[in-house]
Design a protein around this motif. Structure first.
Motif, PDB file in Angstrom:
ATOM      1  N   PHE A   1       0.834  -1.196   0.000  1.00 52.33           N
ATOM      2  CA  PHE A   1       0.000   0.000   0.000  1.00 52.33           C
ATOM      3  C   PHE A   1       0.870   1.248   0.000  1.00 52.33           C
ATOM      4  N   VAL A   2       0.297   2.316  -0.529  1.00 53.56           N
ATOM      5  CA  VAL A   2       0.922   3.634  -0.500  1.00 53.56           C
ATOM      6  C   VAL A   2       0.046   4.515   0.373  1.00 53.56           C
ATOM      7  N   ALA A   3       0.620   5.055   1.461  1.00 52.20           N
ATOM      8  CA  ALA A   3      -0.091   5.935   2.383  1.00 52.20           C
ATOM      9  C   ALA A   3       0.243   7.379   2.036  1.00 52.20           C
ATOM     10  N   ASP A   4      -0.776   8.151   1.721  1.00 53.59           N
ATOM     11  CA  ASP A   4      -0.599   9.544   1.309  1.00 53.59           C
ATOM     12  C   ASP A   4      -1.145  10.448   2.405  1.00 53.59           C
ATOM     13  N   GLY A   5      -0.269  11.248   3.003  1.00 54.75           N
ATOM     14  CA  GLY A   5      -0.665  12.100   4.117  1.00 54.75           C
ATOM     15  C   GLY A   5      -1.677  13.165   3.730  1.00 54.75           C
ATOM     16  N   ASP A   6      -2.667  13.361   4.601  1.00 59.57           N
ATOM     17  CA  ASP A   6      -3.742  14.321   4.349  1.00 59.57           C
ATOM     18  C   ASP A   6      -3.926  15.262   5.541  1.00 59.57           C
ATOM     19  N   GLY A   7      -2.827  15.560   6.227  1.00 61.93           N
ATOM     20  CA  GLY A   7      -2.892  16.506   7.325  1.00 61.93           C
ATOM     21  C   GLY A   7      -2.857  15.835   8.685  1.00 61.93           C
ATOM     22  N   PRO A   8      -2.507  16.635   9.703  1.00 60.23           N
ATOM     23  CA  PRO A   8      -2.211  18.081   9.671  1.00 60.23           C
ATOM     24  C   PRO A   8      -0.868  18.378   8.992  1.00 60.23           C
ATOM     25  N   LYS A   9      -0.710  19.629   8.565  1.00 60.74           N
ATOM     26  CA  LYS A   9       0.433  20.013   7.753  1.00 60.74           C
ATOM     27  C   LYS A   9       1.752  19.794   8.477  1.00 60.74           C
ATOM     28  N   GLU A  10       1.789  20.097   9.779  1.00 66.96           N
ATOM     29  CA  GLU A  10       3.043  19.999  10.507  1.00 66.96           C
ATOM     30  C   GLU A  10       3.479  18.547  10.721  1.00 66.96           C
ATOM     31  N   VAL A  11       2.588  17.582  10.468  1.00 66.15           N
ATOM     32  CA  VAL A  11       2.937  16.167  10.629  1.00 66.15           C
ATOM     33  C   VAL A  11       3.149  15.497   9.271  1.00 66.15           C
ATOM     34  N   ASN A  12       2.136  15.488   8.434  1.00 65.86           N
ATOM     35  CA  ASN A  12       2.238  14.755   7.175  1.00 65.86           C
ATOM     36  C   ASN A  12       1.615  15.491   5.986  1.00 65.86           C
ATOM     37  N   GLY A  13       1.318  16.767   6.141  1.00 63.88           N
ATOM     38  CA  GLY A  13       0.622  17.472   5.073  1.00 63.88           C
ATOM     39  C   GLY A  13       1.525  18.159   4.081  1.00 63.88           C
ATOM     40  N   TYR A  14       2.851  18.033   4.265  1.00 63.63           N
ATOM     41  CA  TYR A  14       3.772  18.687   3.337  1.00 63.63           C
ATOM     42  C   TYR A  14       4.954  17.751   3.115  1.00 63.63           C
ATOM     43  N   PHE A  15       5.531  17.785   1.908  1.00 60.61           N
ATOM     44  CA  PHE A  15       6.554  16.795   1.558  1.00 60.61           C
ATOM     45  C   PHE A  15       7.936  17.150   2.092  1.00 60.61           C
ATOM     46  N   LEU A  16       8.105  18.313   2.700  1.00 54.92           N
ATOM     47  CA  LEU A  16       9.383  18.698   3.283  1.00 54.92           C
ATOM     48  C   LEU A  16       9.202  19.062   4.748  1.00 54.92           C
ATOM     49  N   VAL A  17      10.251  18.866   5.527  1.00 51.66           N
ATOM     50  CA  VAL A  17      10.295  19.346   6.905  1.00 51.66           C
ATOM     51  C   VAL A  17      11.532  20.224   7.042  1.00 51.66           C
ATOM     52  N   ARG A  18      11.433  21.250   7.880  1.00 54.03           N
ATOM     53  CA  ARG A  18      12.546  22.179   8.062  1.00 54.03           C
ATOM     54  C   ARG A  18      13.416  21.681   9.214  1.00 54.03           C
ATOM     55  N   THR A  19      14.651  21.342   8.893  1.00 53.55           N
ATOM     56  CA  THR A  19      15.597  20.830   9.887  1.00 53.55           C
ATOM     57  C   THR A  19      16.701  21.858  10.139  1.00 53.55           C
ATOM     58  N   ALA A  20      17.580  21.540  11.064  1.00 56.02           N
ATOM     59  CA  ALA A  20      18.667  22.460  11.396  1.00 56.02           C
ATOM     60  C   ALA A  20      19.633  22.639  10.230  1.00 56.02           C
ATOM     61  N   THR A  21      19.689  21.663   9.332  1.00 52.10           N
ATOM     62  CA  THR A  21      20.606  21.741   8.183  1.00 52.10           C
ATOM     63  C   THR A  21      19.888  22.105   6.886  1.00 52.10           C
ATOM     64  N   GLY A  22      18.616  22.489   6.983  1.00 50.85           N
ATOM     65  CA  GLY A  22      17.856  22.832   5.782  1.00 50.85           C
ATOM     66  C   GLY A  22      16.663  21.920   5.593  1.00 50.85           C
ATOM     67  N   ASP A  23      15.937  22.128   4.498  1.00 50.09           N
ATOM     68  CA  ASP A  23      14.755  21.315   4.221  1.00 50.09           C
ATOM     69  C   ASP A  23      15.155  19.884   3.869  1.00 50.09           C
ATOM     70  N   ALA A  24      14.352  18.932   4.352  1.00 52.90           N
ATOM     71  CA  ALA A  24      14.593  17.506   4.099  1.00 52.90           C
ATOM     72  C   ALA A  24      13.261  16.833   3.791  1.00 52.90           C
ATOM     73  N   PRO A  25      13.278  15.700   3.057  1.00 56.13           N
ATOM     74  CA  PRO A  25      12.020  14.987   2.767  1.00 56.13           C
ATOM     75  C   PRO A  25      11.317  14.567   4.053  1.00 56.13           C
ATOM     76  N   ASN A  26      10.024  14.761   4.084  1.00 58.18           N
ATOM     77  CA  ASN A  26       9.216  14.388   5.237  1.00 58.18           C
ATOM     78  C   ASN A  26       8.874  12.901   5.147  1.00 58.18           C
ATOM     79  N   PRO A  27       9.393  12.071   6.054  1.00 60.50           N
ATOM     80  CA  PRO A  27       9.141  10.630   5.958  1.00 60.50           C
ATOM     81  C   PRO A  27       7.686  10.257   6.187  1.00 60.50           C
ATOM     82  N   LEU A  28       6.908  11.142   6.833  1.00 54.98           N
ATOM     83  CA  LEU A  28       5.502  10.842   7.116  1.00 54.98           C
ATOM     84  C   LEU A  28       4.550  11.358   6.048  1.00 54.98           C
ATOM     85  N   TRP A  29       5.073  12.076   5.061  1.00 56.38           N
ATOM     86  CA  TRP A  29       4.190  12.648   4.053  1.00 56.38           C
ATOM     87  C   TRP A  29       3.598  11.561   3.154  1.00 56.38           C
ATOM     88  N   GLN A  30       4.437  10.696   2.641  1.00 60.17           N
ATOM     89  CA  GLN A  30       3.997   9.600   1.780  1.00 60.17           C
ATOM     90  C   GLN A  30       4.972   8.446   1.954  1.00 60.17           C
TER      91      GLN A  30
END
Length: 452
Positions: free
Chosen positions: A409-438
């Motif tokens: 199965f493919v799980a596609d995040g549908d919110g909230p934005k700060e958890v899985n609603g966006y494909f990037l997360v802002r880290t101390a070293t810059g933006d990184a892929p959000n593992p919980l997004w999809q």
């Protein structure tokens, strides 16, 4: 008339050893331009492709492990393996095994070969072993080239499994190798079918196409809503069951069944090809193999083997229907979410938590069905809930699931934005892929349904 080679032998003449005949057949195969081209392609193209894709900004996220090609070089050979099981390996077995006997019919060289070797049985063994050797070289090329390309482009880094847990590079390397070894079983099954088609259909191009057509039919069957016992009884199931190696614990049941079934089909197909070949009449220049009637008769053993395998699998397992049930989907999704939540926590430098502390659970519905939902489809909707130590409120995230018939199965995040609603997360070293997004996951089809 049975094999009429005895008339061409004089008393006391010696038969050519199988090893010598094997070397001769191997040289004949490798001397063909299309085989040489395939060897070069298998040892070069996958590595170049994996290295090129790993440098692109857009990844093949619709392919298993494709979304991790930027993160680790071990994803590359797995992406190649998924493509090879569907297309490359069936075509390679068609070109090699599907033509190994038919080429003699087209060239009219059977009499010369029989006079030289003096044994149809040794000829069959030499041709089958030569074809097997070339196929193994091609498969090794696909695996080695894609691995080298991935490691050279990205490096040896941890790999995220199908349930979200992280595999160390050494563990990932071992399981990648094991996955490629496991797909040899269905590859040998297609090779045996190729030998059978080459023996029975002679100069007809259908013998060359038979392995590819059988593989295509098996792929179509895997898409259909068949019972899980029928799905596992098909010889090509190991082409997709290897993904069970990348869960914790390993989903080894379906893979083991797929490997055994593939080897059984390979043995039956090769035995039928041998049976028909040694009874062929080589004295008639017009003879062109046993023909389509023999091929139709050969279908009966496969039908019996399929029926017997379905019966054994159905009796030995507790899974019924499609094997995809609401409780299994919820359990698999919650497990993957908990593992990946810890990965996101590490990215954001938050206090570490364990899966036991999170106590992640999932509540899923399929369309309008809220209780007892089952079966594949893209209409699964799930709400994941979890708890953080020292936090009174319960966290929740929504996912849309597309569950395939094989349990992936493919799980596609549908919110909230700060958890899985966006494909990037802002880290101390810059933006990184959000593992919980999809993310990808796997439902174990043969596992017992949890009791609520």
């Amino acid at each position: 008339m049975t094999v009429a080679v005895a008339a061409s032998r004089t008393a006391g003449s010696r038969r050519v050893p199988v090893v010598r005949a094997y070397r001769f057949e191997l040289v004949k195969l490798v001397s063909q331009w299309r085989v040489r081209l395939l060897v070069l392609a298998c040892w070069i193209v996958p590595g170049v492709f994996v290295a090129a894709v790993a440098q692109q900004s857009t990844l093949p996220t619709d392919t298993l492990f494709g979304r991790w090609m930027h993160a680790t070089g071990w994803a590359g050979p797995l992406v190649t393996l998924g493509f090879s099981g569907s297309w490359a390996l069936p075509l390679l077995t068609s070109v090699v095994a599907g033509d190994v006997f038919a080429a003699e019919d087209r060239l009219g060289t059977w009499r010369h070969l029989l006079v030289a070797v003096r044994s149809p049985r040794r000829i069959f063994a030499a041709k089958a072993l030569a074809g097997l050797t070339v196929i193994l070289v091609l498969v090794a090329g696909l695996a080695c080239s894609s691995t080298v390309g991935g490691l050279a482009a990205v490096g040896s880094h941890p790999l995220v499994g199908l349930d979200g847990h992280t595999l160390a590079p050494s563990d990932a390397a071992g399981k990648v190798l094991l996955a490629w070894l496991c797909v040899l079983a269905p590859t040998l099954a297609l090779a045996g079918i190729g030998l059978l088609g080459s023996v029975t259909l002679g100069r007809s191009p259908m013998g060359l196409l038979l392995p590819a057509l059988v593989a295509l039919a098996m792929q179509l069957a895997q898409i259909l809503p068949l019972p899980v016992a029928v799905r596992l009884a098909l010889p090509g199931y190991a082409f997709i069951a290897w993904n069970g190696l990348f869960t914790s614990p390993v989903q080894g049941g379906p893979l083991l069944i797929g490997v055994v079934v593939g080897l059984l089909w390979a043995a039956v197909a090769t035995a039928l090809a041998y049976f028909l070949f040694v009874r062929r009449d080589f004295t008639s220049p017009e003879h062109d193999g046993p023909g389509r009637r023999a091929l139709a008769v050969a279908v009966l053993p496969f039908a019996g083997l399929l029926a017997a395998t379905v019966a054994v699998v159905a009796a030995a397992t507790t899974a019924t229907g499609s094997g995809i049930e609401q409780e299994k989907v919820q359990r698999s999704l919650a497990t993957a979410f908990a593992h990946l939540y810890r990965t996101q926590t590490e990215q954001l430098n938050r206090p570490d938590v364990t899966e036991a502390q999170l106590k992640a659970t999932a509540a899923c519905t399929k369309g309008d069905v809220r209780t007892g939902a089952h079966g594949p489809g893209n209409d699964w909707r799930c709400v994941v809930s979890w708890h953080l130590p020292g936090v009174g409120t319960t966290g929740q995230a929504v996912y849309q699931l597309d569950v395939a018939a094989d349990g992936r199965f493919v799980a596609d995040g549908d919110g909230p934005k700060e958890v899985n609603g966006y494909f990037l997360v802002r880290t101390a070293t810059g933006d990184a892929p959000n593992p919980l997004w999809q993310f990808d996951g796997s439902v174990e089809l043969l596992s017992a349904t949890p009791k609520g």
